[in-house]
Design a protein around this motif. Structure first.
Motif, short mmCIF file in Angstrom:
data_model
loop_
_atom_site.label_atom_id
_atom_site.label_comp_id
_atom_site.label_asym_id
_atom_site.label_seq_id
_atom_site.Cartn_x
_atom_site.Cartn_y
_atom_site.Cartn_z
N GLY A 1 -10.19 -44.57 -13.19
CA GLY A 1 -10.81 -44.78 -11.88
C GLY A 1 -10.15 -45.84 -11.04
N GLN B 1 -10.27 -38.78 -12.33
CA GLN B 1 -11.09 -38.50 -11.14
C GLN B 1 -10.55 -39.21 -9.90
N ILE B 2 -9.67 -40.18 -10.10
CA ILE B 2 -9.06 -40.88 -8.98
C ILE B 2 -8.18 -39.94 -8.15
N GLN C 1 -26.02 -45.12 -19.36
CA GLN C 1 -25.15 -45.67 -20.41
C GLN C 1 -25.31 -47.19 -20.53
N SER D 1 -12.27 -35.64 -6.07
CA SER D 1 -12.66 -36.27 -7.34
C SER D 1 -13.49 -35.32 -8.22
N TYR E 1 -14.37 -42.85 -19.11
CA TYR E 1 -14.59 -41.39 -18.98
C TYR E 1 -13.83 -40.79 -17.80
N GLU E 2 -13.73 -41.53 -16.69
CA GLU E 2 -13.14 -40.96 -15.48
C GLU E 2 -11.62 -40.86 -15.52
N MET F 1 -17.35 -48.53 -15.74
CA MET F 1 -18.30 -49.57 -15.32
C MET F 1 -19.05 -50.15 -16.52
N VAL F 2 -19.33 -49.31 -17.49
CA VAL F 2 -20.05 -49.74 -18.70
C VAL F 2 -19.06 -50.17 -19.79
N ALA G 1 -18.24 -44.40 -19.19
CA ALA G 1 -17.56 -44.67 -17.93
C ALA G 1 -17.09 -46.12 -17.85
N GLU H 1 -21.15 -35.70 -12.02
CA GLU H 1 -20.07 -35.88 -13.00
C GLU H 1 -19.04 -36.92 -12.58
N ILE H 2 -19.20 -37.51 -11.38
CA ILE H 2 -18.19 -38.47 -10.91
C ILE H 2 -18.67 -39.88 -11.22
N ALA H 3 -17.84 -40.64 -11.90
CA ALA H 3 -18.23 -41.97 -12.36
C ALA H 3 -18.27 -42.97 -11.20
N SER H 4 -19.08 -44.02 -11.37
CA SER H 4 -19.32 -44.99 -10.30
C SER H 4 -18.02 -45.60 -9.75
N MET H 5 -17.06 -45.90 -10.63
CA MET H 5 -15.82 -46.55 -10.19
C MET H 5 -15.11 -45.72 -9.12
N VAL H 6 -15.22 -44.41 -9.23
CA VAL H 6 -14.58 -43.50 -8.26
C VAL H 6 -15.56 -43.15 -7.14
N GLY I 1 -25.77 -46.63 -11.34
CA GLY I 1 -25.08 -46.09 -12.51
C GLY I 1 -24.20 -47.15 -13.13
N GLY I 2 -24.63 -47.68 -14.27
CA GLY I 2 -23.79 -48.65 -14.99
C GLY I 2 -24.00 -50.08 -14.57
N GLN J 1 -10.92 -51.09 -6.40
CA GLN J 1 -11.18 -50.74 -7.80
C GLN J 1 -10.54 -51.75 -8.74
N TYR K 1 -21.94 -40.92 -12.65
CA TYR K 1 -22.11 -40.16 -13.90
C TYR K 1 -22.83 -40.94 -14.98
N GLU K 2 -22.58 -42.27 -15.05
CA GLU K 2 -23.13 -43.06 -16.15
C GLU K 2 -24.60 -43.39 -15.97
#
Lengths: 366, 366
Positions: free
Chosen positions: A219, A333-334, B333, A268, A188-189, A200-201, A198, B196-201, B218-219, A225, B188-189
């Motif tokens: 991401g 988002q990165i 998620q 981000s 997603y990111e 991570m999932v 996202a 809205e910002i995903a965990s990776m970021v 998250g995730g 990362q 986000y997840e």
């Protein structure tokens, strides 16, 4: 930082970089990763052929790849003029009004205007494949679904593996059933076309669902990362956004100074996932242009390929306006981590050292 | 799998588990993590006191914590009856119609109905803090922003560290300026209230922005994801969703069989981020209930705390209906990885073994 993918692709680092810039792609390949040149901007296959010849001469014998865009659902074929007939007048009027409100000037009369992107028509994408297979490419990636079976067979006949992007595990499974050799798990990111799950999932889900190597996308912009992506089970990373803020990108896209200023300034939180760029959901930098399309009075974006034809002239005007507040650019988002314009080799060196640091940190948890 | 956070909290594993179930929280603490009991469901502080006394007797002397909900922006105070006056009739009519369409029966006349959640009123949340500080808690977390300065001081006076959730780096910085000791980076997840910002970021961004330990939320549902979180710089993980599909959860919430069936059947694509649960964006399981609110004829959700008061009676009816297709439940998620109802200790054992496997895999990239 080696994985079995490195041996398979003949590269030193499992860093695959998608970019529309041949200068970025060549620099990444020279730095030990795999530069993957995006073909969608080449409406003319002969121009792509010339650029790939340049790649052959500037990658120092290192591997590189190409990226085509063949949507799984075949869009209407036709020339730009034919297709344009399907664009409602109300949509054109909205674009004109917004450009005026955003003080984006008309193009000078003598501008040799770039046409709307047609590269995601199957006819055009097939011409990209034909041209690319006459160069020593090591990978063909497809951005929207599996390529057609005959295109995959054509690549395999020439010994070229095929990668496809997936935003859901079920899509990844279908790609592999269709003969795809690598799956890019696009979270997603990520910038550009992206789904709702996202990284991570998504990454471990796709790793568990298929028996081919998986590249993590979305991401990824630091060694931490990258370590996270490999911890999740990815065999490597697929990065796109990070290369937009490089010196090499400017060598190809000389007039992108305002765009780079906007990216470097963004956090981000300054992206939005919207259909206004192509007709399919894609993550873009949030600017006054995307905000205008999010307003209550904005029309619904058109389906692919009409939406990009609708906005292609606006994109040319926006590009020429050189105003960081009115950029139209896919980015993930990165972007919050893109705080300077650097050489590609420096981005790669940071990834490698950050990766080693992350692994050392993890060692201490044992 | 030890980080400095383990010493700081007196735990063996850096796994912090948020749950409304005291049975889950106690089981996680006994398994070596830190069970954190969500207090928002206790409109009556005396009931919370009884449950925390049970925790004291059932955690075998292991540390545990509590989670309160004090929105940074103070919502209107009042009893349920007062506040209900602000709910428009059209909203009530919509809820009634949807319940009818979804064949959710009325409650039996003799039902002792649970009131709407008032736990996020500051008055109620303060009563939770008062009660909790009379128990040997090791952490107080706040789900929506920093707690007020005097509440943080009150906790610190009793030697109890304070954690706060953040969906943006700027919020994390503000929390730490306010005296918060740990930041939970909620991607986000994640399930429940989320940005809205995903965990990776988000996770590395918050790690870089503050000088206190960061928990990744998250995730996270497998050892690989835990390794990824620690690779990103987190000092531990904060998990909520995974505990919903545990045997211990049923011990507290005995009538949640249909909910668990729905979670076990769901994929990672089966969630939606919506304001219909509390008035603020929260990720829920996607069911016929959430789809009804996404329809064109659905009203805009009300602000907190009115929206939950509006739907609280519907939630009771939905719960009693015991239909997996009409569940109303916050979940992340990671629900796609929740494929069986297991004991808490088994979830924890899988996290530990998966973490070790991920680190071994990373070793081979050196």
């Amino acid at each position: 930082m080696r994985t079995p993918l490195c041996d398979r692709l003949g590269i030193d680092l499992p860093i695959i970089g998608f970019t529309p810039s041949e200068h970025v792609a060549a620099a990444l390949s020279r730095a030990g990763g795999l530069g993957v040149l995006g073909c969608v901007r080449f409406n003319d296959a002969a121009e792509l052929d010339r650029v790939l010849t340049w790649m052959d001469e500037n990658t120092g014998g290192k591997p590189y790849g190409v990226d085509i865009v063949m949507p799984a659902k075949i869009p209407a074929e036709g020339t730009q003029v034919d297709l344009s007939k399907h664009i409602p007048d109300g949509h054109r009027a909205f674009v004109d009004r917004v450009l005026k409100e955003l003080s984006v000037p008309p193009l000078p009369d003598d501008t040799d205007e770039r046409a709307g992107v047609l590269g995601w028509l199957h006819s055009v994408a097939r011409s990209h494949v034909e041209v690319a297979l006459n160069h020593p490419i090591k990978l063909i990636a497809n951005a929207l679904g599996s390529p057609p079976a005959d295109v995959i067979a054509q690549c395999h006949d020439r010994g070229v593996p095929v990668a496809a992007l997936a935003g859901k595990a079920e899509h990844a499974v279908r790609h592999v059933e269709n003969g795809v050799d690598f799956v890019v798990a696009q979270g997603y990111e990520a910038g550009g076309h992206t789904g709702e799950i996202a990284s991570m999932v998504l990454v471990p889900e796709i790793v568990d669902a298929v028996d081919v190597p998986v590249l993590a996308a979305g991401g990824i912009g630091s060694g931490r990362q990258m370590a996270a992506a490999l911890a999740l089970g990815a065999s490597g990373v697929w990065m796109g956004s990070m290369w937009l803020a490089t010196e090499e990108y400017l060598q190809t896209m000389g007039e992108s100074v305002a765009m780079q200023q906007a990216l470097v300034a963004a956090t981000s939180a300054d992206t939005v996932r919207t259909r206004i760029y192509t007709g399919k959901p894609a993550r873009l930098l949030k600017t006054r242009w995307t905000e205008a399309w999010a307003a209550a009075d904005a029309p619904e974006p058109l389906p692919m390929p009409l939406q990009n034809l609708l906005v292609s002239h606006a994109h040319n005007r926006i590009h020429a306006a050189n105003d960081p507040s009115v950029v139209s650019m896919p980015v993930g988002q990165i972007v919050g981590r893109m705080n300077a314009v650097r050489p590609v080799a420096e981005v790669v060196a940071d990834l490698v050292s950050g990766y080693e640091e992350a692994l050392s940190r993890l060692d201490k948890t044992r």
